[in-house]
Design a protein around this motif. Sequence first.
Motif, short mmCIF file in Angstrom:
data_model
loop_
_atom_site.label_atom_id
_atom_site.label_comp_id
_atom_site.label_asym_id
_atom_site.label_seq_id
_atom_site.Cartn_x
_atom_site.Cartn_y
_atom_site.Cartn_z
N HIS A 89 109.43 9.02 68.29
CA HIS A 89 109.37 7.58 68.01
C HIS A 89 108.12 6.93 68.61
O HIS A 89 107.73 5.85 68.21
N ALA A 109 112.56 3.83 62.68
CA ALA A 109 112.85 2.69 61.81
C ALA A 109 113.71 1.63 62.50
O ALA A 109 113.54 0.43 62.26
N ASP A 154 104.88 -1.46 61.76
CA ASP A 154 105.93 -0.49 62.09
C ASP A 154 107.25 -0.83 61.40
O ASP A 154 108.01 0.08 61.04
N GLY A 158 108.58 1.97 59.08
CA GLY A 158 109.87 2.55 59.45
C GLY A 158 110.81 2.67 58.27
O GLY A 158 111.42 3.71 58.04
#
Length: 191
Positions: A89, A109, A154, A158
Amino acid sequence: MPTREDAYRLMTSHVKNVNLQKHMLSVEAAMRFYARKYGEDEELWGIAGLLHDCDYEEYPDLERHTQVAAHWLREEGYDERIIYAILAHNDLNQETNPRNDLLSRALFACDEITGMITATALVRPNKSVIGLEVSSVRKKMKSKGFAAGVNREDLVRGAEELGIPLEEHIANVIQAMSEVADQLGLRGTAA
């Protein structure tokens, strides 16, 4: 493997900031939602969410963040799938730990989107995640000054990596967070 209670104790022993604890609980809830959705191990996915930032308060330097956690988790006997997802991550680990499985893609995500949802809920008059509309989150995403620490790229990436539309992802995470709204302090006040 250590239990969820063990994971919670580990997290709270290293994370004293209540807001960071709530973030990790939010990601845990979202990960449990996705584990059920995809027919995966809910405990394993939930623990990955709960522990994903367990070293961040003590080691906020992104080059060490997740590396320290991985060491702690290996010492405690956590499943390597959890450790891999936590390492993956952090974008700085993509060369050695690419997000090449559903667990690691889901963790990435769920991480940033919980922050955007929390911030959006907290500016509502009732301060609740319950009943929060996807359109409200999308609108706040467009305001660069709002929740400035949340990386908008992001958020989009994600959902793309998870293979679902962003609006569906936001709705899923709102639902997951609503299920634990009391724990997150996001049940709100009576209007």
